[in-house]
Design a protein around this motif. Structure first.
Motif, PDB file in Angstrom:
ATOM      1  N   GLU A   4       0.896  -1.213  -0.043  1.00 18.62           N
ATOM      2  CA  GLU A   4       0.130   0.145   0.075  1.00 18.62           C
ATOM      3  C   GLU A   4       0.856   1.294  -0.061  1.00 18.62           C
ATOM      4  O   GLU A   4       2.007   1.189   0.548  1.00 18.62           O
ATOM      5  N   HIS A  20      -4.438   6.539   0.864  1.00 18.95           N
ATOM      6  CA  HIS A  20      -3.951   5.328   0.661  1.00 18.95           C
ATOM      7  C   HIS A  20      -4.415   4.482  -0.401  1.00 18.95           C
ATOM      8  O   HIS A  20      -5.369   4.587  -0.867  1.00 18.95           O
ATOM      9  N   HIS A  29      -5.352   0.571  -2.284  1.00 22.66           N
ATOM     10  CA  HIS A  29      -5.487  -0.678  -1.943  1.00 22.66           C
ATOM     11  C   HIS A  29      -5.030  -1.608  -3.227  1.00 22.66           C
ATOM     12  O   HIS A  29      -5.761  -1.531  -4.365  1.00 22.66           O
ATOM     13  N   SER A  40     -11.440  -0.399   4.470  1.00 18.53           N
ATOM     14  CA  SER A  40     -11.818  -1.695   4.903  1.00 18.53           C
ATOM     15  C   SER A  40     -12.310  -1.560   6.501  1.00 18.53           C
ATOM     16  O   SER A  40     -12.162  -0.299   7.098  1.00 18.53           O
ATOM     17  N   ASP A  55      -9.553   0.351   8.156  1.00 15.02           N
ATOM     18  CA  ASP A  55      -9.512   1.552   7.959  1.00 15.02           C
ATOM     19  C   ASP A  55     -10.686   2.413   8.731  1.00 15.02           C
ATOM     20  O   ASP A  55     -10.242   3.465   9.085  1.00 15.02           O
TER      21      ASP A  55
HETATM   22 ZN   LIG Z   1      -7.421   0.459   3.362  1.00 12.92          ZN
END
Ligand SMILES: [Zn+2]
Length: 136
Positions: free
Chosen positions: A24, A82, A84, A92, A95
């Motif tokens: 990432e 960020h 993925h 997520s 996250d």
């Molecule tokens: Zn993430």
């Protein structure tokens, strides 16, 4: 709230995400808010010290330098972005768990498909909200 991102910054974010593969990639975003518009004026491409394909931590030293630069330029820290590498452009569970600031803007760029997908979110009390994103 609509988020405005320069096309050049969109390209820088996706290039940074691709350069960071298989891990990432991450960074910070700064700018200003005017009414219900959030305008991203500067994107900071920073290092993911986790060096992981599943999570990220922004390099604290780079973060400090970026925040100082924002202050110098008169920009407000807006949030972060960020990538993925292989999952869709949505936050997520992890996250969301780590999203403490309801005013922060979270950008996620997915490289799961050939064409990158970038989306903007805010998170309040564990609930994600999709924010309209316009490239300018
Ligand atoms: Zn993430």
């Amino acid at each position: 709230m609509t988020v405005f991102l320069k096309k050049t910054d969109y390209d820088r974010i996706t290039a940074h995400a691709r350069a960071g593969l298989p891990n990432e990639a991450c960074g910070l975003i700064a700018g200003k808010t005017e009414g219900d518009q959030t305008i991203i004026e500067k994107v900071y491409l920073l290092a993911n010290v986790d060096k992981s394909p599943e999570h990220f931590s922004i390099d604290p030293k780079e973060q400090l330098t970026a925040v100082r630069d924002m202050r110098t330029l008169g920009f407000v820290p807006l949030g972060n972005f960020h990538s993925h590498p292989s999952t869709p452009a949505r936050l997520s569970k992890e996250d969301i768990r780590l999203a403490f600031d309801p005013k922060a803007l979270y950008l996620v760029v997915s490289l799961a498909k050939e064409t990158a997908v970038l989306k903007a979110f805010s998170v309040e009390h564990g609930t994600t909200r999709d924010l309209p994103l316009e490239l300018v």
